[in-house]
Design an enzyme around this catalytic site. Structure first.
Site, PDB file in Angstrom:
ATOM      1  NE  ARG A 115      46.658  32.318  39.311  1.00  0.00           N
ATOM      2  CZ  ARG A 115      45.687  32.662  38.492  1.00  0.00           C
ATOM      3  NH1 ARG A 115      45.940  33.365  37.402  1.00  0.00           N
ATOM      4  NH2 ARG A 115      44.440  32.288  38.751  1.00  0.00           N
ATOM      5  CE  LYS A 140      46.032  27.792  39.138  1.00  0.00           C
ATOM      6  NZ  LYS A 140      45.608  28.131  40.524  1.00  0.00           N
ATOM      7  CG  HIS A 215      48.240  32.990  45.021  1.00  0.00           C
ATOM      8  ND1 HIS A 215      48.405  32.971  43.653  1.00  0.00           N
ATOM      9  CD2 HIS A 215      47.023  32.429  45.244  1.00  0.00           C
ATOM     10  CE1 HIS A 215      47.356  32.415  43.083  1.00  0.00           C
ATOM     11  NE2 HIS A 215      46.495  32.085  44.036  1.00  0.00           N
ATOM     12  NE  ARG A 218      44.737  35.186  41.581  1.00  0.00           N
ATOM     13  CZ  ARG A 218      44.406  35.622  40.369  1.00  0.00           C
ATOM     14  NH1 ARG A 218      45.035  36.666  39.861  1.00  0.00           N
ATOM     15  NH2 ARG A 218      43.453  35.036  39.676  1.00  0.00           N
ATOM     16  CG  HIS A 241      38.571  33.844  39.249  1.00  0.00           C
ATOM     17  ND1 HIS A 241      38.209  34.196  40.537  1.00  0.00           N
ATOM     18  CD2 HIS A 241      39.862  33.427  39.331  1.00  0.00           C
ATOM     19  CE1 HIS A 241      39.222  34.003  41.348  1.00  0.00           C
ATOM     20  NE2 HIS A 241      40.243  33.539  40.645  1.00  0.00           N
ATOM     21  CE1 TYR A 250      40.462  35.684  47.376  1.00  0.00           C
ATOM     22  CE2 TYR A 250      39.117  35.404  45.410  1.00  0.00           C
ATOM     23  CZ  TYR A 250      40.345  35.337  46.045  1.00  0.00           C
ATOM     24  OH  TYR A 250      41.439  34.911  45.355  1.00  0.00           O
TER      25      TYR A 250
END
Length: 279
Positions: A115, A140, A215, A218, A241, A250
């Site tokens: 990010r 984040k 992003h 990403r 994650h 995705y």
């Protein structure tokens, strides 16, 4: 307020008459799109909360406005193909100091899926040259992540440090060369602008209509890994994650594999369908 007042008046109802059935009947009558339904539901909850808190109703009718799955259903990531990303990297003129910096920025987003916050806070202390790895806690989520120091990334870092980075005592690897901000860390919006600039230079189709910041790179990394049959747990680890469920978004963009999922449509034998369907 989502035409609720007109609806109540036309059906001789008051706010005190609202229950789950009445709320659902309202939405059915309105025929909203998914996004309009979602926005109206949020407004209704706020209205019902207000009416209850100020004593206009004895019950908080916001409870009757059922939650929807709008975010999960509509959140389809913007992605670019491996060929498009290669074109973006190739569009960066690496002979200049700015070009060396920008190449490193785009490479970190494309190869690692970082990010913008992770890119601007990337520090020397996070690089383990002896063991060829980069470790830090994501800006984040504060989740610790570790990446192999790829030769492409390592060479880009060295090239930037030797020939592109302004003299600075800042602990961050990437710093500004701009007058007035010389040697200070970049801001996340600057990272977004840099990626967008090379999307334009690379003539990526419809990049302006799509998300085109770090992003999106990403998202592209994840979707391209999925297309190359990389498992979901591995993709989750790369993206940092905590839950594989987060990564499953995705699956929506892997159209080739989704095309393998539909079941065949059975033959329609009823006379009704033979009458209404063209030969």
């Amino acid at each position: 307020m989502c035409t609720i007042n007109q609806y109540l008046i036309s059906h001789s109802l008051g706010f005190g008459d609202m229950d789950i059935g009445a709320v659902e009947a309202f939405f059915k009558a309105m025929g909203y799109t998914l996004s309009a339904h979602h926005n109206c539901a949020n407004q209704l909850r706020q209205l019902f909360h207000y009416l209850y808190e100020h004593g206009y109703t004895s019950t908080d009718h916001a409870l009757f406005v059922l939650k929807d799955q709008y975010r999960n259903q509509c959140k389809i990531p913007t992605t670019y193909t491996e060929e498009e990303i290669a074109r973006v990297l190739a569009a960066i003129e690496r002979s200049s100091a700015i070009g060396k910096r920008d190449y490193l920025i785009v490479l970190l987003a494309a190869e690692y899926g970082w990010r913008s916050g992770d890119i601007v806070s990337f520090r020397f202390s996070q690089i383990d040259w002896d063991n060829n790895r980069i470790s830090f806690s994501q800006s984040k989520t504060d989740i610790p992540v570790e990446y192999p120091l790829l030769s492409s990334v390592g060479n880009a870092i060295i090239d930037y440090l030797k020939y592109g980075r302004p003299k600075s005592d800042a602990p961050e690897v990437i710093v500004s060369a701009e007058v007035g901000k010389h040697g200070t860390p970049l801001s996340p919006p600057t990272i977004h602008s840099i990626v967008g600039r090379y999307m334009r230079k690379a003539n990526i189709a419809h990049w302006k209509e799509k998300k085109h910041g770090p992003h999106s790179l990403r998202h592209s990394l994840a979707s391209n890994m999925l297309k190359n049959n990389v498992s979901m747990p591995v993709i989750s680890t790369v993206l940092g994650h905590q839950r594989t469920e987060t990564t499953k978004i995705y699956l929506k963009v892997d159209t080739e594999k989704l095309a393998l999922c539909p079941l065949p449509m059975p033959a329609l034998a009823a006379s009704h369908y033979r009458e209404v369907m063209p030969e």
